[in-house]
Design a protein around this motif. Structure first.
Motif, PDB file in Angstrom:
ATOM      1  N   LYS A  82       0.850  -1.188   0.000  1.00  0.00           N
ATOM      2  CA  LYS A  82       0.000   0.000   0.000  1.00  0.00           C
ATOM      3  C   LYS A  82       0.886   1.239   0.000  1.00  0.00           C
ATOM      4  O   LYS A  82       1.870   1.305   0.733  1.00  0.00           O
ATOM      5  CB  LYS A  82      -0.816  -0.017   1.298  1.00  0.00           C
ATOM      6  N   GLU A 138       2.477   4.611   0.912  1.00  0.00           N
ATOM      7  CA  GLU A 138       2.530   5.407   2.145  1.00  0.00           C
ATOM      8  C   GLU A 138       3.154   6.792   1.917  1.00  0.00           C
ATOM      9  O   GLU A 138       2.723   7.767   2.505  1.00  0.00           O
ATOM     10  CB  GLU A 138       3.303   4.640   3.213  1.00  0.00           C
ATOM     11  N   MET A 139       4.194   6.828   1.072  1.00  0.00           N
ATOM     12  CA  MET A 139       4.808   8.125   0.763  1.00  0.00           C
ATOM     13  C   MET A 139       5.210   8.139  -0.709  1.00  0.00           C
ATOM     14  O   MET A 139       5.710   7.147  -1.236  1.00  0.00           O
ATOM     15  CB  MET A 139       6.043   8.373   1.636  1.00  0.00           C
ATOM     16  N   ILE A 143       3.753  19.526   0.182  1.00  0.00           N
ATOM     17  CA  ILE A 143       3.300  18.258   0.772  1.00  0.00           C
ATOM     18  C   ILE A 143       1.809  18.157   0.517  1.00  0.00           C
ATOM     19  O   ILE A 143       1.055  19.088   0.804  1.00  0.00           O
ATOM     20  CB  ILE A 143       3.584  18.186   2.285  1.00  0.00           C
ATOM     21  N   LYS A 198      -1.757  15.534   0.878  1.00  0.00           N
ATOM     22  CA  LYS A 198      -2.297  14.381   1.615  1.00  0.00           C
ATOM     23  C   LYS A 198      -3.356  13.691   0.779  1.00  0.00           C
ATOM     24  O   LYS A 198      -4.218  14.340   0.193  1.00  0.00           O
ATOM     25  CB  LYS A 198      -2.929  14.844   2.925  1.00  0.00           C
ATOM     26  N   GLY A 215      -4.418   8.542   3.642  1.00  0.00           N
ATOM     27  CA  GLY A 215      -3.421   8.892   4.653  1.00  0.00           C
ATOM     28  C   GLY A 215      -2.026   9.008   4.052  1.00  0.00           C
ATOM     29  O   GLY A 215      -1.119   9.564   4.679  1.00  0.00           O
ATOM     30  N   LEU A 265       1.156  10.311   2.060  1.00  0.00           N
ATOM     31  CA  LEU A 265       1.672  11.672   1.913  1.00  0.00           C
ATOM     32  C   LEU A 265       2.502  11.763   0.644  1.00  0.00           C
ATOM     33  O   LEU A 265       3.123  10.782   0.221  1.00  0.00           O
ATOM     34  CB  LEU A 265       2.551  12.020   3.124  1.00  0.00           C
ATOM     35  N   PHE A 318       6.965   4.863  -1.993  1.00  0.00           N
ATOM     36  CA  PHE A 318       7.312   4.078  -0.805  1.00  0.00           C
ATOM     37  C   PHE A 318       6.051   3.393  -0.308  1.00  0.00           C
ATOM     38  O   PHE A 318       5.063   4.056   0.033  1.00  0.00           O
ATOM     39  CB  PHE A 318       7.877   5.020   0.267  1.00  0.00           C
ATOM     40  N   THR A 331       3.667  17.198   8.997  1.00  0.00           N
ATOM     41  CA  THR A 331       2.407  16.463   8.946  1.00  0.00           C
ATOM     42  C   THR A 331       2.730  14.979   9.014  1.00  0.00           C
ATOM     43  O   THR A 331       3.847  14.568   8.719  1.00  0.00           O
ATOM     44  CB  THR A 331       1.593  16.828   7.687  1.00  0.00           C
ATOM     45  N   GLY A 332       1.753  14.205   9.434  1.00  0.00           N
ATOM     46  CA  GLY A 332       2.054  12.786   9.606  1.00  0.00           C
ATOM     47  C   GLY A 332       0.812  11.945   9.504  1.00  0.00           C
ATOM     48  O   GLY A 332      -0.302  12.453   9.361  1.00  0.00           O
ATOM     49  N   ALA A 333       1.026  10.640   9.560  1.00  0.00           N
ATOM     50  CA  ALA A 333      -0.080   9.704   9.435  1.00  0.00           C
ATOM     51  C   ALA A 333       0.269   8.432  10.183  1.00  0.00           C
ATOM     52  O   ALA A 333       1.443   8.166  10.462  1.00  0.00           O
ATOM     53  CB  ALA A 333      -0.335   9.401   7.957  1.00  0.00           C
ATOM     54  N   LEU A 366       0.163   4.830   9.463  1.00  0.00           N
ATOM     55  CA  LEU A 366      -0.012   3.885   8.358  1.00  0.00           C
ATOM     56  C   LEU A 366       0.629   2.539   8.657  1.00  0.00           C
ATOM     57  O   LEU A 366       0.328   1.552   8.019  1.00  0.00           O
ATOM     58  CB  LEU A 366       0.602   4.468   7.074  1.00  0.00           C
ATOM     59  N   VAL A 367       1.520   2.518   9.615  1.00  0.00           N
ATOM     60  CA  VAL A 367       2.296   1.310   9.883  1.00  0.00           C
ATOM     61  C   VAL A 367       1.619   0.443  10.937  1.00  0.00           C
ATOM     62  O   VAL A 367       1.462  -0.769  10.762  1.00  0.00           O
ATOM     63  CB  VAL A 367       3.720   1.694  10.347  1.00  0.00           C
ATOM     64  N   THR A 379       4.549   7.897  10.200  1.00  0.00           N
ATOM     65  CA  THR A 379       4.928   8.332   8.859  1.00  0.00           C
ATOM     66  C   THR A 379       4.863   9.852   8.889  1.00  0.00           C
ATOM     67  O   THR A 379       3.818  10.390   9.240  1.00  0.00           O
ATOM     68  CB  THR A 379       3.923   7.768   7.836  1.00  0.00           C
ATOM     69  N   ALA A 380       5.954  10.521   8.538  1.00  0.00           N
ATOM     70  CA  ALA A 380       5.947  11.983   8.676  1.00  0.00           C
ATOM     71  C   ALA A 380       6.675  12.637   7.523  1.00  0.00           C
ATOM     72  O   ALA A 380       7.649  12.106   6.991  1.00  0.00           O
ATOM     73  CB  ALA A 380       6.594  12.400   9.995  1.00  0.00           C
ATOM     74  N   MET A 381       6.140  13.796   7.137  1.00  0.00           N
ATOM     75  CA  MET A 381       6.809  14.635   6.133  1.00  0.00           C
ATOM     76  C   MET A 381       6.883  16.050   6.680  1.00  0.00           C
ATOM     77  O   MET A 381       5.915  16.530   7.283  1.00  0.00           O
ATOM     78  CB  MET A 381       6.027  14.639   4.828  1.00  0.00           C
ATOM     79  N   ASN A 418      11.539  13.265   5.070  1.00  0.00           N
ATOM     80  CA  ASN A 418      10.472  12.274   5.204  1.00  0.00           C
ATOM     81  C   ASN A 418      10.982  11.126   6.047  1.00  0.00           C
ATOM     82  O   ASN A 418      12.123  10.686   5.919  1.00  0.00           O
ATOM     83  CB  ASN A 418       9.905  11.834   3.855  1.00  0.00           C
ATOM     84  N   CYS A 419      10.139  10.660   6.956  1.00  0.00           N
ATOM     85  CA  CYS A 419      10.514   9.633   7.925  1.00  0.00           C
ATOM     86  C   CYS A 419       9.453   8.560   7.977  1.00  0.00           C
ATOM     87  O   CYS A 419       8.261   8.884   7.932  1.00  0.00           O
ATOM     88  CB  CYS A 419      10.580  10.232   9.332  1.00  0.00           C
ATOM     89  N   SER A 420       9.893   7.347   8.102  1.00  0.00           N
ATOM     90  CA  SER A 420       8.951   6.269   8.377  1.00  0.00           C
ATOM     91  C   SER A 420       9.523   5.397   9.483  1.00  0.00           C
ATOM     92  O   SER A 420      10.731   5.265   9.610  1.00  0.00           O
ATOM     93  CB  SER A 420       8.687   5.427   7.130  1.00  0.00           C
TER      94      SER A 420
END
Lengths: 334, 334, 334, 334
Positions: B141, B143-144, B213, B215, B219, B221, B241, C192-194, C196-197, C209-211, C225-227
């Motif tokens: 799925k 995610e980014m 960014i 959305k 969810g 990004l 990703f 911003t974030g979500a 998803l994991v 999950t963040a951007m 961007n971070c996951s």
């Protein structure tokens, strides 16, 4: 703890000594060198004693010796270690005189202690990785192997004169490697070379640029190309071409940095020398000897492997001189 | 054979005209341009007639029109084509006035003929490849998503003043692409920018460097970064990703050439401009329209897609001006 | 020789302890841990003494302390070290309570001893390499920075609950890194974030999950961007886009092995975790502290750097909760 | 406009015919094939006439002929074209009988019209790029060249029986390429081979896996390895190792797509066949002939080049059969 004594306190001796000191199940008890000063210095730094003579080491309680002294002393020290029942890590080559190597191999016949000859490239993770890929069947049956090996700078002419030449001191690593990778012994070699880097190498009776083709009993072919000088650093890579695919042990860059600028992408290049590239293999080779001494079933380059690589080198040198393919004759102490 | 008339004989008109001529199941019957000379020249070269007016084309037996004239003529020509029952390939954008686009979309409601809006990047094999990887489930799925788009050189200030600005003329391609890749429409956008390349762009009321960014309802990004100027050529790439892996549509080098020299590896870099990189997508987009006209079930960017990309751009521009995230409002002609 | 005492004998403590023991100009004199067993075990292995209390260490002749205990003990130990006149290597963060960090920073004002906060990524050769490229002018003036940071697996929910969340425990490394790379402090952040994991992360009040987009005073923009989870291993990379080119700190593969098979080229991927990738940076960070203590002019992440990274994180958290860009307020003990 | 007649309307004839039709300064006037149906079909599609016989073409006003008929007709058609004063693009080889090639070369002595032999790889941008790098001095003096050439699938056994074998039909492209790249003619060749792909190839008297080493007068060495079957697509690449660096004409992937998943990076691989990879070179070769006819000073593979490549192949075949290096004897019509 496995007790080691070490012969030789030069450049490569310092590496080996530090590795023994770092290994959690080994300790360095003695250092011996014909020059007392380096022996003292290394022993002090690593908390070992200086041995007054090889005999002191043979008589001691050390379990193993690491032979990193000059090539002309290897065979005698190996003999001594075999008689004294010590395990051995011996830098290559055993001796430039092939008859002397055979004699040592014969002596070693009776010994149950492991003898590891320092073809440490077998412990490079990239090379080991493609070997696993071949042996697992992932790329099918081996059909062609290609090895590139280029040193950044030629050695001193004084070394060229005593080393046995490019095929015996540089290419020999790959004579061992191709056997180890292929899982079979080549039966014929064609070698040719040229003096393109430094005329002084030619005057010393050697070449500095060499290309070879070897044949395996299975029909698979192997190409090696070697140079004494690469402007762009140490270049070593291997390609295994099989019936179901190709596996590459690629070049390893110093760092993963790239710059996109103008019309080009500029990436950081290769290591400055073989040592920077291959340094981690020495510890792994030492670890393999220690595991073998502890009873683990583990593969390592043996005295027979060392001899075989030298026999291939002798055939290659003959081919270089006669400009015709030469059959490789192996020899076994039994 | 599908008969085409083409509006516009400038740079991009020449590309489209040649593609129609090259297509085995299409032929170019008419060329129209407000400037008679380029129209003559293109028509002669491609064996077409010069049309005296759009009306001559609406009245003719052509099956389709390709609108490659200046942006301010697109909406009227689309209207004309819809009324005349012609299929359309229309360069983007439909119109800078979003109400005008909606009006055309309403008119097109009744029409059964395909209308393709020129977001030709959907036909890039690299981008299409990672879309397939996502939609097949290979990377799980989404995610980014991360999109980079940098032009080598800023456009003329005169163009900046009428184009609607960086987000409306450069980033808009990626507002379409992210919808097409993700398979869902973003619901909110935060855009920020700076004038770092040329102060004249700032004086014209625009930015030349932008980061966004967005959305998605799921969810997921999406990040976009755009620049009007990259020293190293045209840089466009996409990263998806997902929960099970990452798919990259990588940069495409001009040639596969590298030089190892000194401490560096120098490889040939990127294309000099977007056109060199994206040129093959125009033919594929044309081919998609032709297949659609032939009755094939084939995806292509529709008028609704064109409108949605513009609505995202409008929200992004509002965000840029207010420095806060802006909800994206879609609109449908039904 | 510089004498060290170490607080903490857990996972990261073992790494630091071994590095001190390995450093040629350092020695480990004491180990303290609230749990006596790990302290004993580490001390024995490295030839150090177990300290009965922090006070024993403050009163001892050690020159420096390495704080690798749990986060909630950092600030008190730092205070103690400052009062006792010891140099400090302190794992990040100093304290989750920003007022507590300020208080310690105030105390440190009078101290002349170096305090290094463990943002060890500054010592990664790839990252350091692109910083040099930027600072040397090779790629011109910085316009956009892009940082990707993805951990293979989310931490335990129990950790998520006390860590301060993704932005405070994962992204914070990159809040430090972007300041260090850019050579300027960002003034605004949008985050911003979500979730998803893992929904449990959301239930714990965090995102996975963040951007982010940050702005520098120069106008340059930075994307992060971070996951918390990447199927394909630890992925950390940085791109610096400047007016004259782009510099990349690329992904680092585990090994340089590729297989060409069928329609694909399969290469060995990334490291299994951040530690495998970043492990060598710990020794280099320690070495920097030691050199600073020896009087060398050397850059390292200071207490002020640690505080600034946390202040950026606080603004980012506020942005995440309010969904609007937040100005970053710095603070100085003077 | 340059008027062409074309002999041969098979697979490669269709490619050449379409290229002539596409070229802005060329037109296809006649098509001739011993089979009337393909000739009709191609002529109709491209707007050309079917010629009733070669004589009709010799007597016509065409400026040039493109010989893409079966190999055994090449020499006679070349003779005819020379006598009729036509320029020629002739697919390789001129004839499998080397004496026949010499005879044609002798006839061509008097002719002023360009004759291009279809070694189209000279027009590959990657290969041409590294040649420029060598000839510009960027990598110094050539010391080693390495060429890899692997076809995805072996040809039909019926073809193997008449083609002259692997060295004469596959490797011959690289006998031309190495001369063109090096700028000098090799003087000796050692070739060895094996039957590893298909025993039927061995029964037909040929090998399917070959390795060669050639020597240049300058001392530079050249390695070629060829296989009739590569599981992973068409693999052609060249490495030039010089005194000041190394230049690579790298593999070209089908698309720039990668997936990071689990422990691997999976990238899209190579082209399915030589044609997909080399197709653009045919147009460029045709363009070179046309420019030469227009009086431009432009390099292209001549009849003498074609002959030289065949003479190297003959020496290589002799080496393969005798397992010894063979001196290469060149021949000139003067």
């Amino acid at each position: 703890m496995i007790k080691f004594a070490q012969f030789g306190a030069g450049f490569i001796g310092k590496i080996h000594g530090a590795n023994i000191a770092k290994h959690p199940r080994a300790e360095l008890a003695y250092v011996y060198d014909v020059l007392p000063a380096p022996a003292e210095s290394l022993a002090t730094q690593l908390g070992a004693k200086v041995a007054a003579s090889p005999e002191e080491i043979w008589a001691s309680d050390v379990d193993a010796v690491l032979i990193a002294s000059s090539t002309n002393t290897h065979a005698d020290l190996l003999s001594g270690a075999i008689k004294a029942g010590k395990a051995v890590y011996c830098e290559k080559p055993v001796d430039l005189n092939i008859e002397r190597v055979k004699a040592v191999a014969r002596e070693a016949q009776g010994s149950a202690r492991p003898i590891l000859v320092g073809f440490s490239r077998r412990f490079d993770p990239n090379h080991a990785g493609i070997r696993e890929l071949l042996h697992s069947g992932e790329i099918g049956k081996l059909e062609m192997m290609s090895i590139t090996a280029r040193d950044p700078k030629p050695p001193a002419i004084s070394y060229v004169k005593v080393s046995g030449g490019q095929l015996r001191d540089q290419t020999i690593h790959f004579f061992d490697m191709l056997r180890w990778l292929a899982g079979e012994d080549p039966i014929e070699v064609y070698a040719t070379g040229a003096v393109l880097v430094d005329p002084a190498i030619g005057e010393a009776g050697d070449v500095d640029t060499a290309m070879l083709i070897l044949k395996f009993p299975s029909g698979a072919l192997c190409h090696i190309n070697c140079s004494r000088r690469a402007d762009y650093g140490y270049d070593e890579r291997v390609e295994l071409f099989g019936s179901l695919g190709m596996a590459l042990s690629r070049r390893k860059p110093r760092r993963e940095i790239s710059v996109y600028k103008g019309k080009s992408i500029v990436s950081e290049g290769l290591h400055a020398g073989w040592f920077e590239r291959m340094e981690p293999t020495f510890y792994r080779a030492l670890d393999a000897l220690i595991r073998a001494m502890e009873g683990e079933q583990i593969e390592y380059p043996t005295l027979t492997d060392g001899l075989k690589a030298q026999l291939i080198a002798e055939a290659a040198v003959e081919s270089l001189h006669t400009n015709r393919p030469v059959e490789i004759t192996y020899w076994s102490p039994e």
